[in-house]
Design a protein around this motif. Structure first.
Motif, PDB file in Angstrom:
ATOM      1  N   MET A 109       0.833  -1.204   0.000  1.00  0.00           N
ATOM      2  CA  MET A 109       0.000   0.000   0.000  1.00  0.00           C
ATOM      3  C   MET A 109       0.865   1.251   0.000  1.00  0.00           C
ATOM      4  SD  MET A 109      -0.969   2.643   2.215  1.00  0.00           S
ATOM      5  CE  MET A 109      -0.798   2.012   3.882  1.00  0.00           C
ATOM      6  N   LEU A 110       1.934   1.249   0.812  1.00  0.00           N
ATOM      7  CA  LEU A 110       2.836   2.405   0.854  1.00  0.00           C
ATOM      8  C   LEU A 110       3.473   2.654  -0.512  1.00  0.00           C
ATOM      9  CD1 LEU A 110       4.693   1.789   4.250  1.00  0.00           C
ATOM     10  CD2 LEU A 110       2.874   3.450   3.797  1.00  0.00           C
ATOM     11  N   GLN A 111       3.887   1.600  -1.177  1.00  0.00           N
ATOM     12  CA  GLN A 111       4.505   1.757  -2.491  1.00  0.00           C
ATOM     13  C   GLN A 111       3.497   2.250  -3.517  1.00  0.00           C
ATOM     14  OE1 GLN A 111       7.831   1.600  -3.052  1.00  0.00           O
ATOM     15  NE2 GLN A 111       7.849   1.351  -0.814  1.00  0.00           N
ATOM     16  N   ILE A 112       2.262   1.801  -3.418  1.00  0.00           N
ATOM     17  CA  ILE A 112       1.213   2.296  -4.317  1.00  0.00           C
ATOM     18  C   ILE A 112       1.043   3.797  -4.132  1.00  0.00           C
ATOM     19  CG2 ILE A 112      -1.286   2.270  -4.751  1.00  0.00           C
ATOM     20  CD1 ILE A 112      -1.196  -0.761  -4.165  1.00  0.00           C
ATOM     21  N   ALA A 113       1.007   4.239  -2.873  1.00  0.00           N
ATOM     22  CA  ALA A 113       0.839   5.671  -2.602  1.00  0.00           C
ATOM     23  C   ALA A 113       2.006   6.484  -3.156  1.00  0.00           C
ATOM     24  CB  ALA A 113       0.695   5.898  -1.096  1.00  0.00           C
ATOM     25  N   ILE A 114       3.219   5.981  -2.967  1.00  0.00           N
ATOM     26  CA  ILE A 114       4.398   6.694  -3.482  1.00  0.00           C
ATOM     27  C   ILE A 114       4.333   6.814  -5.001  1.00  0.00           C
ATOM     28  CG2 ILE A 114       6.909   6.528  -3.779  1.00  0.00           C
ATOM     29  CD1 ILE A 114       6.946   5.183  -0.957  1.00  0.00           C
ATOM     30  N   GLU A 115       4.085   5.695  -5.676  1.00  0.00           N
ATOM     31  CA  GLU A 115       4.027   5.708  -7.143  1.00  0.00           C
ATOM     32  C   GLU A 115       2.880   6.575  -7.650  1.00  0.00           C
ATOM     33  OE1 GLU A 115       3.943   1.642  -8.477  1.00  0.00           O
ATOM     34  OE2 GLU A 115       5.597   1.092  -7.123  1.00  0.00           O
ATOM     35  N   GLU A 116       1.757   6.509  -6.952  1.00  0.00           N
ATOM     36  CA  GLU A 116       0.565   7.270  -7.341  1.00  0.00           C
ATOM     37  C   GLU A 116       0.846   8.773  -7.358  1.00  0.00           C
ATOM     38  OE1 GLU A 116      -3.835   7.576  -5.249  1.00  0.00           O
ATOM     39  OE2 GLU A 116      -2.021   7.494  -4.016  1.00  0.00           O
ATOM     40  N   TRP A 117       1.395   9.293  -6.252  1.00  0.00           N
ATOM     41  CA  TRP A 117       1.642  10.735  -6.170  1.00  0.00           C
ATOM     42  C   TRP A 117       2.812  11.163  -7.055  1.00  0.00           C
ATOM     43  CZ3 TRP A 117      -1.700  14.075  -4.093  1.00  0.00           C
ATOM     44  CH2 TRP A 117      -2.668  13.574  -3.209  1.00  0.00           C
ATOM     45  N   MET A 118       3.856  10.341  -7.152  1.00  0.00           N
ATOM     46  CA  MET A 118       5.001  10.706  -7.990  1.00  0.00           C
ATOM     47  C   MET A 118       4.641  10.686  -9.480  1.00  0.00           C
ATOM     48  SD  MET A 118       8.276   8.928  -6.062  1.00  0.00           S
ATOM     49  CE  MET A 118       9.482   9.828  -7.046  1.00  0.00           C
ATOM     50  N   GLY A 119       3.618   9.928  -9.831  1.00  0.00           N
ATOM     51  CA  GLY A 119       3.194   9.883 -11.221  1.00  0.00           C
ATOM     52  C   GLY A 119       2.237  10.989 -11.615  1.00  0.00           C
ATOM     53  N   ALA A 120       1.649  11.666 -10.623  1.00  0.00           N
ATOM     54  CA  ALA A 120       0.627  12.672 -10.918  1.00  0.00           C
ATOM     55  C   ALA A 120       1.038  14.096 -10.570  1.00  0.00           C
ATOM     56  CB  ALA A 120      -0.660  12.313 -10.180  1.00  0.00           C
ATOM     57  N   SER A 121       1.621  14.294  -9.370  1.00  0.00           N
ATOM     58  CA  SER A 121       1.817  15.667  -8.893  1.00  0.00           C
ATOM     59  C   SER A 121       2.765  16.508  -9.746  1.00  0.00           C
ATOM     60  CB  SER A 121       2.273  15.670  -7.433  1.00  0.00           C
ATOM     61  OG  SER A 121       3.520  15.047  -7.267  1.00  0.00           O
ATOM     62  N   PRO A 122       3.852  15.960 -10.328  1.00  0.00           N
ATOM     63  CA  PRO A 122       4.680  16.830 -11.175  1.00  0.00           C
ATOM     64  C   PRO A 122       3.921  17.368 -12.386  1.00  0.00           C
ATOM     65  CG  PRO A 122       5.879  14.830 -10.567  1.00  0.00           C
ATOM     66  CD  PRO A 122       4.455  14.614 -10.178  1.00  0.00           C
ATOM     67  N   ILE A 123       2.960  16.598 -12.889  1.00  0.00           N
ATOM     68  CA  ILE A 123       2.198  17.024 -14.066  1.00  0.00           C
ATOM     69  C   ILE A 123       1.172  18.071 -13.687  1.00  0.00           C
ATOM     70  CG2 ILE A 123       0.619  16.272 -15.889  1.00  0.00           C
ATOM     71  CD1 ILE A 123       1.963  13.507 -15.721  1.00  0.00           C
ATOM     72  N   TYR A 124       0.369  17.776 -12.666  1.00  0.00           N
ATOM     73  CA  TYR A 124      -0.709  18.720 -12.365  1.00  0.00           C
ATOM     74  C   TYR A 124      -0.202  19.993 -11.706  1.00  0.00           C
ATOM     75  CZ  TYR A 124      -1.276  16.784  -7.499  1.00  0.00           C
ATOM     76  OH  TYR A 124      -1.119  16.380  -6.195  1.00  0.00           O
ATOM     77  N   THR A 125       0.954  19.916 -11.017  1.00  0.00           N
ATOM     78  CA  THR A 125       1.525  21.128 -10.434  1.00  0.00           C
ATOM     79  C   THR A 125       1.932  22.110 -11.521  1.00  0.00           C
ATOM     80  OG1 THR A 125       2.313  19.932  -8.490  1.00  0.00           O
ATOM     81  CG2 THR A 125       3.380  22.034  -8.970  1.00  0.00           C
ATOM     82  N   LYS A 126       2.576  21.608 -12.557  1.00  0.00           N
ATOM     83  CA  LYS A 126       2.974  22.472 -13.674  1.00  0.00           C
ATOM     84  C   LYS A 126       1.746  23.027 -14.403  1.00  0.00           C
ATOM     85  CE  LYS A 126       6.438  23.489 -14.887  1.00  0.00           C
ATOM     86  NZ  LYS A 126       7.187  24.750 -14.642  1.00  0.00           N
ATOM     87  N   ARG A 127       0.701  22.222 -14.538  1.00  0.00           N
ATOM     88  CA  ARG A 127      -0.523  22.711 -15.181  1.00  0.00           C
ATOM     89  C   ARG A 127      -1.096  23.908 -14.420  1.00  0.00           C
ATOM     90  NH1 ARG A 127      -3.735  19.707 -18.842  1.00  0.00           N
ATOM     91  NH2 ARG A 127      -5.423  20.989 -17.997  1.00  0.00           N
ATOM     92  N   MET A 128      -1.158  23.831 -13.091  1.00  0.00           N
ATOM     93  CA  MET A 128      -1.730  24.925 -12.317  1.00  0.00           C
ATOM     94  C   MET A 128      -0.835  26.154 -12.365  1.00  0.00           C
ATOM     95  SD  MET A 128      -4.506  25.574 -10.554  1.00  0.00           S
ATOM     96  CE  MET A 128      -5.202  24.152  -9.689  1.00  0.00           C
ATOM     97  N   GLN A 129       0.476  25.973 -12.364  1.00  0.00           N
ATOM     98  CA  GLN A 129       1.382  27.116 -12.491  1.00  0.00           C
ATOM     99  C   GLN A 129       1.101  27.882 -13.781  1.00  0.00           C
ATOM    100  OE1 GLN A 129       5.376  25.627 -12.303  1.00  0.00           O
ATOM    101  NE2 GLN A 129       5.303  25.125 -10.132  1.00  0.00           N
ATOM    102  N   ARG A 130       0.960  27.153 -14.867  1.00  0.00           N
ATOM    103  CA  ARG A 130       0.722  27.802 -16.162  1.00  0.00           C
ATOM    104  C   ARG A 130      -0.651  28.451 -16.211  1.00  0.00           C
ATOM    105  NH1 ARG A 130       3.252  22.686 -19.527  1.00  0.00           N
ATOM    106  NH2 ARG A 130       5.453  23.345 -19.385  1.00  0.00           N
ATOM    107  N   ALA A 131      -1.656  27.785 -15.648  1.00  0.00           N
ATOM    108  CA  ALA A 131      -3.016  28.310 -15.695  1.00  0.00           C
ATOM    109  C   ALA A 131      -3.125  29.641 -14.962  1.00  0.00           C
ATOM    110  CB  ALA A 131      -3.988  27.304 -15.097  1.00  0.00           C
ATOM    111  N   LEU A 132      -2.428  29.771 -13.825  1.00  0.00           N
ATOM    112  CA  LEU A 132      -2.541  30.968 -12.998  1.00  0.00           C
ATOM    113  C   LEU A 132      -1.305  31.857 -13.074  1.00  0.00           C
ATOM    114  CD1 LEU A 132      -4.387  29.634  -9.834  1.00  0.00           C
ATOM    115  CD2 LEU A 132      -5.321  30.905 -11.749  1.00  0.00           C
ATOM    116  N   ASP A 133      -0.439  31.587 -14.053  1.00  0.00           N
ATOM    117  CA  ASP A 133       0.675  32.484 -14.380  1.00  0.00           C
ATOM    118  C   ASP A 133       1.598  32.736 -13.184  1.00  0.00           C
ATOM    119  OD1 ASP A 133       2.239  34.110 -16.001  1.00  0.00           O
ATOM    120  OD2 ASP A 133       1.054  35.919 -15.583  1.00  0.00           O
ATOM    121  N   PHE A 134       2.047  31.647 -12.530  1.00  0.00           N
ATOM    122  CA  PHE A 134       3.049  31.839 -11.477  1.00  0.00           C
ATOM    123  C   PHE A 134       4.218  30.870 -11.638  1.00  0.00           C
ATOM    124  CE2 PHE A 134      -0.038  28.880  -9.558  1.00  0.00           C
ATOM    125  CZ  PHE A 134       0.753  27.939  -8.912  1.00  0.00           C
ATOM    126  N   GLU A 135       4.581  30.558 -12.859  1.00  0.00           N
ATOM    127  CA  GLU A 135       5.731  29.705 -13.094  1.00  0.00           C
ATOM    128  C   GLU A 135       7.009  30.386 -12.603  1.00  0.00           C
ATOM    129  OE1 GLU A 135       5.651  26.990 -16.816  1.00  0.00           O
ATOM    130  OE2 GLU A 135       4.626  28.837 -17.410  1.00  0.00           O
TER     131      GLU A 135
END
Length: 412
Positions: free
Chosen positions: A47-73
């Motif tokens: 379960m711990l490994q699933i959580a690690i892989e889950e967040w590491m596979g998603a957060s770098p992508i969606y974080t950059k999307r929000m930076q671009r959307a709200l112009d704070f890159e």
């Protein structure tokens, strides 16, 4: 990928300011809903490994999307902190991050309240260490990757709490230095970047209208969502739903890797996760916006639910008592909506029953396209066990409080 008008555009600016933090909190509840079924099938360590892989596979992508959307890159700690304030991994107040900026490349944060910790502490020290050590160490740095690959987030102190009532719950430093080794991408990112969710195009924010259209200004102690324009809030709401879909898609990959050829097991775990978060999320949306009861209220909650948003990702049409879903990018990704069909109505049932336990749905059609009719029965249904499991979290009843939004200045 072509965008289409957001379903959130039908809400007022005031309603959106209430809904956005709710969506951020619902995103946090995805793991509360899903990880119990991972433990029962694969054990705590997996379960711990699933959580690690889950967040590491998603957060770098969606974080950059929000930076671009709200112009704070940017490449500094302020950019990292702004991203955290708009991240389902750190919903406001429930995960009460407090930030200090020493200079562009040095900062700290601590959590005055960590709802995730309070959920896990009753389960024992092994679970606390698993979340606050095993999961946080790689995933904090992975989130910072979207801003600067040489960012390091390291603990000052963290749970298990000593003494047991220690406050703040944890504290961390953030350091960006050219001598730090670059954080490497998790291999799952290569797959995740090719998803339709990762490349989804949403309507740009309209520069006109009242309120802030971006987050390009100073870092604020607490985001006042009411200060954003209607258009900005619509985009934020859609982006938060994309965050949820990306996190879920990464979860699906991690679960599938462990289930192997047992696709029925993987589908069962992912469906149970959806049922739980669907019901919990529907209850929070219904309550927060003061929506009506009955069929009318259930239809409106469905229209605003992350399961079928954003509109550019999930092709859905609503009538007074009907939801029609057609094949869309979400089906191509294997996202939440692909788990719903005439043979599997439980996620939709969980949503409508959160409004009124006497409601039900009847689905007709096929796997890629179906119509759901909402109707009233004479008998209240029992709450799904999956929803009850998700609602063990304090996030089920958490109430947001008014906060003053103050600019944070550099200390030196």
């Amino acid at each position: 990928m072509t965008s289409m008008t957001s379903r959130y555009a039908t809400l007022t600016r005031e309603q959106l300011a209430v809904l956005v933090p709710e969506l951020l909190l619902i995103g946090q509840m995805i793991d509360r809903s899903g990880m119990a079924w991972c433990i029962s099938s694969f054990g705590r360590e997996e379960m711990l490994q699933i959580a690690i892989e889950e967040w590491m596979g998603a957060s770098p992508i969606y974080t950059k999307r929000m930076q671009r959307a709200l112009d704070f890159e940017g490449d500094d700690v302020v950019t990292i902190f702004k991203g955290m304030q708009l991240d389902i991994g750190a919903p406001p107040q429930f995960m009460d991050f407090r930030y200090t900026v020493h200079d562009r490349y040095h900062g700290e944060f601590h959590l005055d309240h960590c709802g995730a910790l309070l959920d896990v502490e009753p389960m024992g020290e092994d679970y606390v260490r698993g979340m606050c050590h095993d999961i946080e160490d790689p995933t904090f740095d992975a989130t910072a990757v979207a801003t600067n690959r040489r960012a390091q987030i390291r603990p000052i102190h963290r749970p298990p709490r000593q003494p047991a009532d220690r406050h703040p719950h944890c504290a961390w430093t953030v350091t960006i230095d050219d001598s730090n080794p670059e954080v490497a991408d998790h291999p799952v990112l290569e797959v995740m970047r090719r998803t339709r969710a990762a490349t989804l195009e949403l309507d740009p924010i309209d520069p006109g209208g009242d309120g802030e259209n971006d987050y390009a200004g100073p870092l604020l102690s607490d985001l006042d969502f009411g200060a954003f324009s209607h258009s900005a809030l619509v985009r934020i709401a859609d982006e938060v739903c994309v965050q949820m879909h990306l996190l879920n898609l990464s979860f699906v990959i991690a679960v599938g890797n462990r289930a192997g050829s047992d696709t029925d097991l993987a589908t069962d775990i992912c469906t149970r996760q959806l049922i739980g978060v669907a019901g919990l999320g529907a209850e929070r949306i219904h309550r927060a916006l003061g929506l009506p009861g009955g069929v009318e209220g259930a239809r409106r909650v469905l229209e605003l639910h992350p399961l079928v948003n954003p509109a550019a990702y999930v092709d859905a049409e609503f009538g007074p008592d009907v939801l029609t879903v057609r094949r869309s990018p979400a089906h191509q990704d294997g996202a939440w909506v692909s788990l719903v069909n005439p043979g599997e109505p439980r996620p939709l049932q969980a949503i409508v029953r959160a409004v009124d336990p006497r409601l039900d749905v009847e689905l007709t059609g096929g796997a890629d396209g179906w119509t759901a009719r909402i109707f009233e029965t004479g008998t209240p249904a029992e709450e799904f066990g999956e929803v009850a499991v998700a609602k063990v979290s304090g996030g089920a009843t958490f109430e947001f409080q008014p906060r003053k939004s103050l600019p944070l200045t550099v200390l030196r």
